[in-house]
Design an enzyme around this catalytic site. Structure first.
Site, PDB file in Angstrom:
ATOM      1  N   GLY A  30       0.824  -1.194   0.000  1.00  0.00           N
ATOM      2  CA  GLY A  30       0.000   0.000   0.000  1.00  0.00           C
ATOM      3  C   GLY A  30       0.852   1.236   0.000  1.00  0.00           C
ATOM      4  O   GLY A  30       2.086   1.184  -0.017  1.00  0.00           O
ATOM      5  N   GLU A  31       0.181   2.331  -0.006  1.00  0.00           N
ATOM      6  CA  GLU A  31       0.865   3.600  -0.087  1.00  0.00           C
ATOM      7  C   GLU A  31       0.145   4.570   0.821  1.00  0.00           C
ATOM      8  O   GLU A  31      -1.073   4.645   0.814  1.00  0.00           O
ATOM      9  CB  GLU A  31       0.810   4.104  -1.530  1.00  0.00           C
ATOM     10  CG  GLU A  31       1.531   5.384  -1.732  1.00  0.00           C
ATOM     11  CD  GLU A  31       1.730   5.656  -3.222  1.00  0.00           C
ATOM     12  OE1 GLU A  31       2.553   6.502  -3.539  1.00  0.00           O
ATOM     13  OE2 GLU A  31       1.045   5.016  -4.049  1.00  0.00           O
ATOM     14  N   GLY A  32       0.891   5.253   1.603  1.00  0.00           N
ATOM     15  CA  GLY A  32       0.275   6.263   2.457  1.00  0.00           C
ATOM     16  C   GLY A  32       0.951   7.577   2.196  1.00  0.00           C
ATOM     17  O   GLY A  32       1.844   7.673   1.347  1.00  0.00           O
ATOM     18  N   ASP A  61       0.936  12.217  14.374  1.00  0.00           N
ATOM     19  CA  ASP A  61      -0.160  12.023  13.417  1.00  0.00           C
ATOM     20  C   ASP A  61      -1.021  10.850  13.866  1.00  0.00           C
ATOM     21  O   ASP A  61      -1.268   9.918  13.113  1.00  0.00           O
ATOM     22  CB  ASP A  61       0.423  11.777  12.021  1.00  0.00           C
ATOM     23  CG  ASP A  61      -0.653  11.834  10.941  1.00  0.00           C
ATOM     24  OD1 ASP A  61      -1.737  12.401  11.199  1.00  0.00           O
ATOM     25  OD2 ASP A  61      -0.417  11.296   9.840  1.00  0.00           O
ATOM     26  N   LYS A  72       8.720  -0.204   5.176  1.00  0.00           N
ATOM     27  CA  LYS A  72       8.161   1.073   4.742  1.00  0.00           C
ATOM     28  C   LYS A  72       9.308   1.924   4.209  1.00  0.00           C
ATOM     29  O   LYS A  72      10.335   2.080   4.877  1.00  0.00           O
ATOM     30  CB  LYS A  72       7.476   1.753   5.935  1.00  0.00           C
ATOM     31  CG  LYS A  72       6.900   3.115   5.586  1.00  0.00           C
ATOM     32  CD  LYS A  72       5.947   3.580   6.663  1.00  0.00           C
ATOM     33  CE  LYS A  72       4.552   3.637   6.123  1.00  0.00           C
ATOM     34  NZ  LYS A  72       3.491   3.885   7.033  1.00  0.00           N
TER      35      LYS A  72
END
Lengths: 210, 936
Positions: free
Chosen positions: B54-56, B184, B76
């Site tokens: 995935g990509e964040g 965050d 990551k």
């Protein structure tokens, strides 16, 4: 691209080094050709394209560039695939049917950098396949109009008019996408829904469970 | 083409998809297939990258393989784009990553490794040609979902939401303790693993504010240019809603900013709406400053105290929030602890698990369709036999309709399975999977045949167990699971087809049926003989299995010590031959036996072996569920309630996947309910008990003793929640079922009476309550002895009823006797003793013995406080102590204390105590000197 046909010949004669060099040289173009048109079959179709090229299943026209020859084969592979894999295949007509028309599942545009690119990739799938091929080969692979014409097996004039019509269609779609202030506001007032729809579209999750 | 270049041309050219890792992988694949080229897999450091997960906003995540430690990990890649302070930023990220790697906390995702990388542009999916470089972070590969997905999936009751957030909050607090700030925090950055474990991800990856002009992550765009972020990728768009006001301004970010994010996310999770909304970021920031909350959705009900705790965390001024995450968590943990009286829960002991093990050992090919084993197993004559056998006993006559119905249903399901399989096999002959499944079905038919024989000759005990035995017939769905069947073949997948093995398997089926029918002595004789056969046969996996049966039967027969060597041999033999299922079950059995012998360290050691073997056997298979249950039970015996609760939850998750319709599920649910109740989570306990009851009613029938026991537990928790009418109904129904099936002198009837007495007393119906307590006392005294703690509890109930009826000296006699008996049986430091002391004090107070009453109540409070008893018990004792003080003339102090106690019961319940204390306040005017109520 001098030397490509020689590599093919050497490969036909059993020289795998030559074949490997050929694949390395042209892989990305061929892969790009398939990746915005088929779901998971890009790798397979790219391999088939190279094999068909070695087996000289394409019509070799010496006056053409190797790349036009190669993409002509790629297009044949794509047509075979699309006809075979879609129920509505008997209605398939490359100058009328788009990739999006043929899909039963929602298009999955993966791994793109921004929304504009994503929107454009989606829009490209919604124009007839031969139009999409023309645009992509012309803009991405930088084939000339006459090379594109050879790939599609039509006259160069036809390619020009198709490119023009495709650009008009795409411009329309992009203009719709220039987010007006109102869209922005409504987007923000429903942050959750917005984030959800994007997530769904991307199929993204940081750790997707198997 | 001669058309003039316009913006569409530019956009079209730019839209060319970049070279990416997926493509690179395709190229590698093609070259390897066509030319035998082996090209190094793309890697970062020593980690070989696999597919992209995935990509964040912060970077891409790939799954990867670590060849050195031979494990799958997630990696990551935080790309360090063209930032002009890239080196500084990279150093910061590395520092944070290293700090994370040193932090080890169950609710923080581990960081295995950090480092910098520089590699092909494809790593990052941006094939512009520039090499990709940045920081990589290696984490475990987690299976599950993010908290955000978990919250979205369905509406969640607030205690469940709170529980997960508190776990995540503990992770935050642990990081704060070593100086790390998350920056965050949001539900998307919290991971809920499949077993329910909660872990916080991505600490410190969001960029610190106020440095440089370009970005590492999109979050920093928001900090610097709020409008721009809106056109960026969707992943960060949720963030502004959770972001602390000081982050909007680009001010200093610290632990209190995390606290804000935590509370904003918790608000969202509890109420289903974001706390703040606005047309744009400025509007949202403005709402935050004015603390203009979006009102909670009317559908979600959350206690007021919880709302208030969260609200403080959302204060715009950081100094007005909770001083730390730890103090916030403490405030969140003010959940009502159980403040009930001596409700007697029927624990798991009644749910004798009987012979649950069913080994479906396949045999060599058998002909499909040549005979119908069911024709003999469940013929009209065997049916008549069962009717006759059960008809001889009262319990059997009661169970008969249910038993027949289930046997019919089972037989018919069996025939369907057989027919379907037969057709499949005709379609593809020579399929060995079909043989495995045929064999599995034949085992099931044999089990049924043995069971009907036993039922036909039932004695009273067997008749009483009939419903349970029928419910425990092997689940036919298991015969679909070829993978499972294959695993049960043992190490080499060999098929043992000689006659001796065949006879042994039939013998084991018979033992299983004997155990489920409760004929343990016979089972024991049989199993000892079968072990001898197995030793002679010389097939170690089958021997291990037979030994397991011996240990299992011995455990049920109460022969704990003799079970140990047998089970150890089974475990070692099974491990040595990679028969993981038997290895797991033997270790589970050892855990249970050693736990029952109070050898806890060894028990937990075997629990670990059990888990390892069960995991090898398969993550979603029932041995894992049993391993978790066994470990949970040992942990509960050790008083480690929270951990026990977690184990049961994990067991539930596994069991629901492995065999949702089976008979083990209600047992797990019951355990979980009891554990939740012990932790004060009454509403959750109610849910588990209700489900357990529902399943048991479906499996065993409404009036089966196990179903009734579940119903009684349902009554206890319902009473605790203050739903008196429903509770009374549950108790009465459970009592009726026990009386019908077990007779009026059964101990379980007395449990119901005691609980009914408590309920009636709370409702002010003292005469009825006294009658119940007296009946319970009679049965307990006869069954357990007059001094047993249960008898003492019933006697104390009689005393309390007398007190309510205005007969204080009778009350005191009963209560003093109860206190003496409790102290003798439980020791002087037990909460029950403290409660009993308080009750004696109340009687003394009613008699007008003020000095004695004060001493007694003072001693009760001191004891309960010292042993850290449930707060509700302490408050109750303090209330009566204050009454005694009032009576002694210390009015101002007494009144203030009662008001404080009243405030406590306001928040935590139960309603009966709230009403009692409130009534006292109403009757006693506030003295002039009473101090004002402290702010809570």
């Amino acid at each position: 691209m001098d030397g490509d046909f020689e590599l093919v010949k050497a490969w036909q004669a059993g020289d795998d080094e030559a074949g490997d060099a050929l694949v390395k040289r042209h892989f990305w173009g061929v892969y790009r050709f398939f990746r915005n048109k088929v779901d998971d079959a890009a790798e397979d179709l790219a391999q088939r394209t190279f094999l068909a090229c070695m087996e000289a299943r394409g019509r070799v026209r010496p006056e053409l560039s190797f790349r036009a020859y190669l993409f002509g084969i790629a297009r044949n592979q794509l047509m075979l695939y699309l006809r075979r894999h879609h129920r509505s295949a008997h209605l398939f007509e490359p100058t009328k049917t788009s990739v999006a028309d043929l899909r039963d599942s929602r298009a999955d545009v993966k791994l793109v950098r921004n929304q504009q690119q994503r929107a454009l990739l989606l829009a490209l799938r919604q124009i007839p396949v031969d139009f999409q091929i023309a645009v992509e080969l012309y803009y991405w692979e930088e084939l000339s109009v006459s090379e594109v014409a050879a790939v599609l097996d039509v006259a160069p004039g036809t390619v020009k008019s198709r490119l023009a019509r495709a650009r008009d269609k795409l411009r329309e779609r992009l203009e719709q996408l220039e987010l007006p202030e109102a869209t922005l506001r409504s987007t923000l007032s429903d942050l959750e829904g917005w984030a959800r729809s994007l997530r769904d579209a991307h199929g993204l999750a940081e750790h997707r469970s198997r | 083409m001669s058309a003039p270049e316009d913006d569409v041309d530019v956009v079209l050219r730019q839209a060319r998809p970049s070279r990416d890792l997926e493509g690179l992988r395709a190229l590698v694949g093609i070259r390897s297939r066509l030319f035998g080229r082996t090209v190094a897999e793309p890697s970062v450091g020593r980690y070989r990258l696999r597919e992209r997960l995935g990509e964040g906003g912060l970077g891409v995540v790939h799954s990867a393989y670590d060849p050195e430690l031979d494990r799958e990990v997630a990696i990551k890649l935080v790309r360090n784009a063209m930032a002009d302070d890239a080196a500084h930023e990279q150093a910061r990220l590395l520092r944070e990553g290293q700090a994370m790697a040193r932090l080890s906390h169950p609710h923080v995702v581990e960081v295995f490794d950090v480092g910098t990388y520089e590699g092909a542009p494809e790593l990052h999916g941006e094939g512009s040609g520039a090499p990709s470089r940045g920081v990589f972070i290696v984490m475990p590969r987690l299976e599950g979902e993010t908290l955000e997905q978990w919250l979205r999936a369905e509406p969640r009751p607030w205690p469940e939401v709170l529980e997960r957030f508190v776990a995540a909050g503990q992770g935050l607090a642990a990081a704060h303790a070593v100086g790390l700030v998350h920056r965050d925090f949001k539900p998307a950055n919290v991971f809920v693993e499949r077993d329910g474990r909660v872990r916080v991800l991505d600490f410190g990856l969001a960029r610190g504010p106020g440095r440089g002009s370009s970005s590492l992550s999109t979050t920093s765009h928001e900090l610097e240019d709020p409008r721009r972020s809106l056109t960026l990728e969707g992943m960060v768009l949720g963030t502004p809603a959770y972001m602390a006001p000081e982050q909007h301004r680009g001010g200093t970010v610290d632990a209190r900013s995390d606290q804000y994010g935590f509370c904003a996310a918790l608000y969202h999770g509890l109420h289903g709406v974001l706390p703040f909304r606005g047309a744009d970021l400025e509007a949202i920031a403005d709402q935050k400053h004015r603390l203009a909350l979006v009102p909670p959705d009317h559908g979600a009900r959350v206690p007021r105290w919880l709302y208030a705790v969260v609200l403080r965390g959302l204060a715009p001024d950081p100094s007005q929030r909770w001083p730390s995450m730890t103090s916030l968590l403490r405030a969140l943990d003010r959940r009502p602890r159980r403040a009930r009286r001596r409700a007697l829960a029927i624990g798991t002991g009644l749910f004798g698990l009987g012979g649950l093990g069913w080994f479906c050992v396949p045999t060599a090919a058998s002909q499909c369709g040549d005979r119908d084993p069911m024709a003999t197993a469940w013929s009209s004559s065997s049916r008549a036999g069962v009717e006759r056998g059960l008809g001889l006993h009262a319990a059997g006559r009661h169970a008969l309709p249910h038993v027949l119905e289930r046997l019919d249903a089972y037989t018919s399901a069996w025939r369907d399975e057989q027919r379907a399989l037969c057709e499949e096999m005709l379609a593809s002959p020579g399929d060995s999977d079909g043989d495995l499944r045929t064999s599995c079905l034949r085992r099931a038919a044999e089990h049924l045949e043995v069971l009907t024989r036993i039922l036909a000759q039932a004695d009273a005990d067997v008749a009483g167990q009939a419903s349970t035995a029928v419910a425990q017939l092997p689940a036919l769905e298991r015969c679909h699971d070829v993978e499972l069947l294959r695993a049960e073949l043992g190490p080499r997948g060999e098929l043992v087809d000689d006659a001796g093995a065949e006879a042994l398997r039939t013998g084991l089926a018979e033992i299983s049926a004997l155990v489920t029918a409760g004929r343990i002595d016979e089972a024991l004789v049989e199993v000892v003989a079968r072990v001898e056969d197995a030793r002679a046969l010389g097939h170690p996996p089958l021997l291990a299995e037979t030994l397991w049966w011996e240990g299992h039967v011995r455990r049920i027969a109460g022969q704990l010590e003799p079970a140990l060597p047998v089970l150890e041999e089974a475990a070692h033999l099974a491990s040595a031959h990679a028969h993981d299922k038997v290895a797991a079950l033997a270790a589970v059995e050892l855990t249970t036996v050693l736990g029952a012998m109070a050898r806890f360290d060894e028990a937990l050691e075997w629990a670990r072996h059990a888990e390892a073997a069960a995991l090898r056997h398969g993550e979603r298979r029932y041995p894992l569920a049993r391993a978790r249950v066994a470990e949970g039970t040992v942990l509960r015996l050790l008083g480690r309630e929270e951990e026990a609760y977690q184990r049961y939850r994990e067991a539930l998750a596994v069991q629901q996947e492995a065999d949702p319709g089976g008979h083990e599920l209600p047992t797990i649910l019951n355990n979980l309910g009891t554990a939740a109740l012990g932790l004060g989570r009454s509403e959750e306990a109610l849910e588990h008990y209700a489900r357990s009851h529902e399943r048991l009613a479906a499996l065993l029938g409404d009036d089966h003793p196990q179903t009734a026991a579940a119903r009684m537990n349902l009554g206890i928790v319902t009473a605790e929640l203050g739903w008196h009418a429903a509770a009374q109904e549950h108790y009465a129904a459970a009592r009726e079922a026990f009386v019908q099936r077990l007779g009026p002198r059964d101990l379980r009837v007395a449990y119901c009476d005691t609980n009914l007495g408590n309920l009636l007393l709370d409702l002010g119906r003292a005469p009825e309550a006294r009658a119940r307590y007296e009946a319970a006392l009679d049965v307990f005294s006869a069954g357990l002895g007059p001094q047993h703690p249960n008898s003492a509890a019933a006697r104390a109930g009689v005393g309390l009823a007398e007190l309510r009826l205005g007969r204080p000296s009778q009350a005191r006699q009963a209560l003093e006797r109860a206190l003496t008996d409790m102290r003798d049986a439980l020791g002087p430091e037990h909460p029950h003793v403290g409660v009993a002391m308080g009750q004696v004090g109340r009687a003394l107070l009613a008699e007008g013995e003020l000095a004695a009453a004060r001493d007694q109540l003072e001693a009760a409070v001191v004891l309960l406080e010292r042993i850290d008893a449930e707060p509700g018990l302490v408050e109750e004792a303090r209330f009566h102590r204050a009454r005694a003080r009032w009576a002694a003339g210390d009015e101002a102090e007494a009144w203030s204390q009662v008001r404080e106690i009243h405030a406590w019961f306001e928040v935590h319940g139960p309603s009966s105590a709230r009403a009692e204390v409130g009534a006292w306040l109403a009757e006693h005017p506030r003295p002039a000197l009473a101090t004002p109520l402290r702010a809570p």
